[in-house]
Design a protein around this motif. Sequence first.
Motif, PDB file in Angstrom:
ATOM      1  N   ARG A 142       0.827  -1.219   0.000  1.00 51.88           N
ATOM      2  CA  ARG A 142       0.000   0.000   0.000  1.00 51.88           C
ATOM      3  C   ARG A 142       0.856   1.262   0.000  1.00 51.88           C
ATOM      4  O   ARG A 142       0.383   2.339  -0.360  1.00 51.88           O
ATOM      5  N   CYS A 143       2.110   1.151   0.411  1.00 50.42           N
ATOM      6  CA  CYS A 143       3.007   2.312   0.422  1.00 50.42           C
ATOM      7  C   CYS A 143       3.878   2.397  -0.840  1.00 50.42           C
ATOM      8  O   CYS A 143       4.572   3.398  -1.043  1.00 50.42           O
ATOM      9  N   ASP A 144       3.853   1.374  -1.679  1.00 51.89           N
ATOM     10  CA  ASP A 144       4.696   1.364  -2.876  1.00 51.89           C
ATOM     11  C   ASP A 144       4.516   2.614  -3.760  1.00 51.89           C
ATOM     12  O   ASP A 144       5.514   3.152  -4.242  1.00 51.89           O
ATOM     13  N   PRO A 145       3.299   3.125  -3.959  1.00 54.97           N
ATOM     14  CA  PRO A 145       3.166   4.311  -4.801  1.00 54.97           C
ATOM     15  C   PRO A 145       3.799   5.578  -4.195  1.00 54.97           C
ATOM     16  O   PRO A 145       4.096   6.528  -4.913  1.00 54.97           O
ATOM     17  N   PHE A 146       4.025   5.564  -2.887  1.00 54.02           N
ATOM     18  CA  PHE A 146       4.497   6.759  -2.197  1.00 54.02           C
ATOM     19  C   PHE A 146       5.957   6.663  -1.755  1.00 54.02           C
ATOM     20  O   PHE A 146       6.624   7.678  -1.630  1.00 54.02           O
ATOM     21  N   ILE A 147       6.414   5.454  -1.490  1.00 45.02           N
ATOM     22  CA  ILE A 147       7.793   5.206  -1.074  1.00 45.02           C
ATOM     23  C   ILE A 147       8.374   4.227  -2.092  1.00 45.02           C
ATOM     24  O   ILE A 147       8.250   3.008  -1.942  1.00 45.02           O
ATOM     25  N   PRO A 148       8.969   4.753  -3.153  1.00 44.51           N
ATOM     26  CA  PRO A 148       9.463   3.875  -4.218  1.00 44.51           C
ATOM     27  C   PRO A 148      10.501   2.875  -3.714  1.00 44.51           C
ATOM     28  O   PRO A 148      11.298   3.185  -2.834  1.00 44.51           O
ATOM     29  N   LYS A 149      10.462   1.694  -4.286  1.00 45.33           N
ATOM     30  CA  LYS A 149      11.488   0.690  -3.987  1.00 45.33           C
ATOM     31  C   LYS A 149      12.756   1.113  -4.719  1.00 45.33           C
ATOM     32  O   LYS A 149      12.692   1.690  -5.776  1.00 45.33           O
ATOM     33  N   GLY A 150      13.848   0.781  -4.101  1.00 46.06           N
ATOM     34  CA  GLY A 150      15.005   1.160  -4.873  1.00 46.06           C
ATOM     35  C   GLY A 150      16.270   0.950  -4.272  1.00 46.06           C
ATOM     36  O   GLY A 150      17.314   1.103  -4.610  1.00 46.06           O
TER      37      GLY A 150
END
Length: 150
Positions: A142-150
């Motif tokens: 649910r946080c992927d759109p706001f806290i990009p993986k990287g």
Amino acid sequence: FISSLGQAMGAAGSQMNEMAPILKEACLSNTSKETLSCIARYVQKHGFWIELHFTPQVLDLSFTTLYQDVPVAIISFKHIQAILDHFGSGHVKQRNGTEVRSDDVLKQMTVDDYDEETLRIVCEIYEMDVLMQRTIGLEVPRCDPFIPKG
């Protein structure tokens, strides 16, 4: 975050909390969705240090272990029943937390009350927790759109 705000706003066991009346005055409204959104913005503006229950897990674990190299188990709630069963405590009454909340609006609050903006705020407040969970293999989709993986 919903459990934390329930405690911060005076749930059973937290009635002496000095922040509860302040948070209620600032944010308790007619709907759980409005209340959730307001509390997220309040914590964003004033910081999670305003009340113990808003402390990110990363900091809580750091203080609990006194920054020592101590093994800590972090378990997904998806697997909590298996863990309880393993330790012979599977019969323990589980609760969803709503019955201890101080107001009907809080008792009715669920994850369905998150709108995109409120979810973004909460994900950003707890970015350090999102990153910690990802490093140990727990996804926070649910946080992927706001806290990009990287």
